[in-house]
Write an enzyme that holds these catalytic residues in place. Sequence first.
Site, short mmCIF file in Angstrom:
data_model
loop_
_atom_site.label_atom_id
_atom_site.label_comp_id
_atom_site.label_asym_id
_atom_site.label_seq_id
_atom_site.Cartn_x
_atom_site.Cartn_y
_atom_site.Cartn_z
N ASN A 84 -6.56 4.85 8.16
CA ASN A 84 -6.11 3.30 8.11
C ASN A 84 -6.75 2.51 6.96
O ASN A 84 -7.85 3.01 6.53
CB ASN A 84 -6.72 2.79 9.37
CG ASN A 84 -6.35 1.17 9.28
OD1 ASN A 84 -5.42 0.68 9.29
ND2 ASN A 84 -7.13 0.22 9.93
N MET A 116 0.09 -3.40 12.28
CA MET A 116 -0.66 -4.26 13.18
C MET A 116 -0.61 -4.07 14.64
O MET A 116 -0.38 -5.01 15.38
CB MET A 116 0.18 -5.81 12.94
CG MET A 116 0.00 -6.27 11.38
SD MET A 116 -1.66 -6.27 10.75
CE MET A 116 -2.27 -7.83 11.55
N ARG A 117 -0.83 -2.84 14.84
CA ARG A 117 -0.72 -2.48 16.42
C ARG A 117 -1.89 -1.42 16.51
O ARG A 117 -2.31 -0.46 15.55
CB ARG A 117 0.24 -1.93 16.60
CG ARG A 117 1.54 -2.72 17.15
CD ARG A 117 2.71 -1.74 17.29
NE ARG A 117 4.00 -2.85 17.57
CZ ARG A 117 4.17 -3.31 18.54
NH1 ARG A 117 3.67 -2.99 19.65
NH2 ARG A 117 5.28 -4.15 18.58
N LYS A 135 -0.17 -2.92 20.69
CA LYS A 135 -0.43 -1.54 20.77
C LYS A 135 0.71 -0.64 20.65
O LYS A 135 1.89 -0.98 20.86
CB LYS A 135 -1.02 -1.46 22.05
CG LYS A 135 -0.29 -1.69 23.24
CD LYS A 135 -1.35 -1.04 24.50
CE LYS A 135 -0.74 -1.62 25.88
NZ LYS A 135 -1.59 -1.06 26.98
N HIS A 187 -8.49 -1.26 5.58
CA HIS A 187 -8.79 -2.39 6.28
C HIS A 187 -9.40 -3.40 5.10
O HIS A 187 -10.26 -2.64 4.38
CB HIS A 187 -10.07 -2.15 7.43
CG HIS A 187 -10.40 -3.47 7.92
ND1 HIS A 187 -9.48 -4.28 9.03
CD2 HIS A 187 -11.51 -4.24 7.78
CE1 HIS A 187 -10.18 -5.31 9.27
NE2 HIS A 187 -11.20 -5.25 8.51
N ASN A 213 0.92 -1.27 -0.07
CA ASN A 213 0.00 0.16 -0.13
C ASN A 213 0.93 1.33 0.15
O ASN A 213 0.54 2.18 -0.86
CB ASN A 213 -1.00 0.14 1.34
CG ASN A 213 -2.27 -0.91 0.96
OD1 ASN A 213 -3.13 -0.58 0.19
ND2 ASN A 213 -2.09 -2.06 1.57
#
Length: 207
Positions: A111, A94-95, A67, A113, A16
């Site tokens: 973001n 991935m947090r 996180k 998804h 991306n």
Amino acid sequence: MSRLKLAVLGSGAGSNMQSIVDAIERGELDAEIALVVADFPDAKILDRGRKHGIESVYLDCAPYKTKLEGPAEDKLVEMLKSRGVDTVVLAGFMRIVKPKLLAAFPNRVINIHPALLPAFPGVHSWTQALDYGCKVAGVTVHFVDAGTDSGPIIVQKCVKVEEDDTPETLHARIQVQEHIAYPEALRIIASGDYTIEGRRVRIGKAS
Ligand code: GRF
């Protein structure tokens, strides 16, 4: 219209991020990527960034595994501010991002998804869609809020689920749409021609 100054955060391949670089280089997106950040030192997204002469850094997010909080969050916000970043692009990061980052960039953390939200938040959403028996799947680009995959939607693209799809073939076709959707969403942000009204992002409605 304003030229965006982006930071891209990722954990993996960075396809991306590549689609955003390509859109900028083709003159289809008025933006520059000031910084690429990954939470793994060997993430391919860092190689891609460096190949394009973009400052690309590994951020050690210890002690947390899922996180971005504490010392790493503090360091990241400081890095982003010092480089004049105005928009934070999560691309396979991935947090869970936390309030300090969101407060530092209000409505400026985006973001992507790989599902038609609000269906199938979380991980492996294309497999969830397939297992559920969906006839369409897709991708969502959205503003990030305090929840998981829950902020106002900017762009969505649909992908037809084929009878012989496997998780891999479906994800591959979703990714083709991701690479169209992310530059498109960022063009909307760059245009400034949108308003956020509750959950709705109204495009072409700026007063
Ligand atoms: C994409 O499928 C994206 O939607 C999800 O993670 C994947 C990242 O892929 N959030 P890449 O690193 O951009 O290739």
